[in-house]
Design an enzyme around this catalytic site. Sequence first.
Site, PDB file in Angstrom:
ATOM      1  CG  ASP A 193      -1.652   1.260   1.473  1.00 59.00           C
ATOM      2  OD1 ASP A 193      -1.641   2.116   0.570  1.00 59.00           O
ATOM      3  OD2 ASP A 193      -2.262   1.399   2.546  1.00 59.00           O
ATOM      4  CE  LYS A 255      -1.838   6.912  -2.917  1.00 61.30           C
ATOM      5  NZ  LYS A 255      -2.348   6.057  -1.849  1.00 61.30           N
ATOM      6  CD  GLU A 356      -5.070   3.672  -2.258  1.00 61.03           C
ATOM      7  OE1 GLU A 356      -5.944   4.445  -1.808  1.00 61.03           O
ATOM      8  OE2 GLU A 356      -3.927   4.043  -2.551  1.00 61.03           O
ATOM      9  CG  ASP A 378      -9.268   5.112   1.698  1.00 60.29           C
ATOM     10  OD1 ASP A 378      -8.768   5.702   2.662  1.00 60.29           O
ATOM     11  OD2 ASP A 378      -8.582   4.569   0.814  1.00 60.29           O
TER      12      ASP A 378
END
Length: 751
Positions: A193, A255, A356, A378
């Site tokens: 991850d 990211k 994800e 999330d």
Amino acid sequence: MSEERVSIKIRLKYSDVTTFQQRFAPFMSRYGMFLPMRQLKAKGTLLVFEIFLANKQRIFKGEGEVITTYSPPQHSIPGIGIRFTALDEWSHQLLEQILHQQFPLSPLVPQLAPAPIQVMGDGEKATREELPAVSSPGPAVATIPSGGPIGRATSNRGSVTGASAVASPRPHLPLFFGSEEEIPATGPIIGIDLGTTNSCCAIVENNRPGVIPSRYGYNTIPSIVAHDERGNLLVGHPAKSQMLLNPQNTVYGSKRLVGRKYQSPIVQIIKNRFHYNIIETERGDAGVELSAEPFHLQEMSALILNEIKEIAQTHLQQPIYRAVISVPAYYNDNQRQAVRRAGLMAGMKVERIVNEPTAAALAYGFGRGLEQRLLVYDLGGGTFDASVLHIHHEVYEVLSTGGNTFLGGVDFDNRLIDYVVEHFTRQHGVEVREDPVKMQRIKDAVEKAKCDLSLEDSSALLVPYIAVKEGQPLDIKMTLTREHLDLLVEDLVEETIRVCDEVLHAQGLTPQDIDEVILVGGQTRMPLVHKRLTDHFGKHPHRNVHPDEAVAIGAALLAFSFGRSDKIRLIDVLAMSIGVGLPGGRFKPIISRNTKLPFQKTYTIGTTRDQQTELDIVIFQGESDNVGDNEYLGTLSLHNIPKAPKGKIQFEIRFQLDFESLLTVTARNLATNEVQEVVMNTQDTPQDLRRKLGMPEPPPESPPQTHLEPALGHPPQQFASQTPMAPMKAMQPEAKSGGGVLGWLKRLIGK
Ligand code: AMP
């Protein structure tokens, strides 16, 4: 007692603050320290002490009293225990930072009762001088050696003012610059991850999935890369621990930038908020600078992946060549390709990119033979995602996905920071916002208090020595309550609920159609989030999936399923529409959001001018009608078109999306049936795009707005989300004013 003070000056053998922080951390308490030295001072001696780095920069200065002495042979390290009576302001701040690292205290540090420590000025007179160089004991700094500086490549096109180009390949980085074929397709496959704030690695061993701990014993590693003062490369925990003192050379949140064009709206916004330099690479991508050296963002991701690989190799005692890596569902084609390249640079073959939410659903449902509809909620440090999935035994089908790329835990922190800073300024008439170091200290304390409030009803916030007024140190000291925090962030949580509804609505579903709500991301630990989800969905969120580890575990489970007969089948959807730019800057979607993958679609276009020999198709991804708000993917250029009257030559353009959402575009001449020679160019500047889309010249560029934010801050506004959400009006200053870079881009593309 005589007030005469003995001056001690100590010069260290190293020249960077980070090493000082790490080596001295075990020797410093809030009230005193152990100072290693050979020529000891008698108990009761009053001192003025100064510590210098090897480059003669003074790093620590104060006054104190010798409380204890340590001499050989009873003590292997000779030195003195000092009680602080005064410190200068910088030393106060540095001490706070060191205490913040929470290193276990050495028994050599004197045990001292709390006593006030004055803030001293700079003009104290020393009475005697000593300059012994000491090599302090203490933990070594974990570094990856970096080679000499690299030269900068010259940009091959007109580049943005102040931007640098990145040379490649870069042999001085501990990365792999070969091809995928050179990597053995053998050995275990790890699940990774690659997170915005933290990353996590998992593997299935003896049929059980588990997280591989970092070399410091944590289950996650900070997704941070830095250069220390000596140019050493730091990755993960060491990079994080020096962040406050070296923000310009510490890259966090990469990211959010990887795979994006420098000119993209998101990069233009983030550029003015992050403390490190974001630059334009020679290919027009966003890049970063560390110690004035340019880097690709893939290199930042690759360094984090490399650290993870090394941790896994140590844990498994064998080389790792393969990985499954998760990415946010909303990642566009460029971003997915960038993660693949980063994996390769870390010396791993990326066997699969997994979304994800799908990975989190796998962590929940793997091997349980379920027939359920899930909502994966999330809420991480910087972004929010909601996805609805259907699980039918080992088939995981994403039905709908959406989110907000600018809504996360950091926005919760910012609300609390604003409240605390305003309170302090009102109370003391002292402003602290202009000082990034002070703001970062406040941010750290506030974030900790926010996390405490997930467990307790109230939390005491203390940020000592945050400012000095009339020679007196000022602390931030207040009690925060959960109730108050809930009030401050209520609308942020409501926004996540609204996105959930929109994602459900896209498939004609309601909250009652959801069997389980799965929580991912650290911010989901907040009780208000639980409460609102419970109210909204009529059931408690599922509790057995760990919010920090679920995604890595899911990626590892997917890796584990490869080659097994009960193989998992993943069916994903396209998170953001893909389409082409039309003359004037309008966006025409070709494949819409939530289309099930894999998928292909063709459409026909013809030449628009007589004797036309070239034709450009400019491809974007996003939900806005206006290409300027969407992400530019590339330009397909058709060359050597046979000369003919306009409209005579027709092409069939095929958009193909594979099951991982990777895009291929081809063109076929319908008259000859030949596949046309095409070039996919991803380096167009806004000027090139404007020309290709036949758009007018923009007015002169207005200077970008700058705005100081805490190190991990970002503009609390939604932008370029895959879903056309209702604007959160109070939170969109730039969009409202039409100013700044965003306004410039909108004018450029022609709203
Ligand atoms: P992630 O990106 O998933 O690592 O999430 C990081 C975010 O979760 C940060 O904003 C943290 O402050 C937040 N967070 C972590 N633990 C907690 C907690 N116990 N309560 C509230 N927020 C938390």
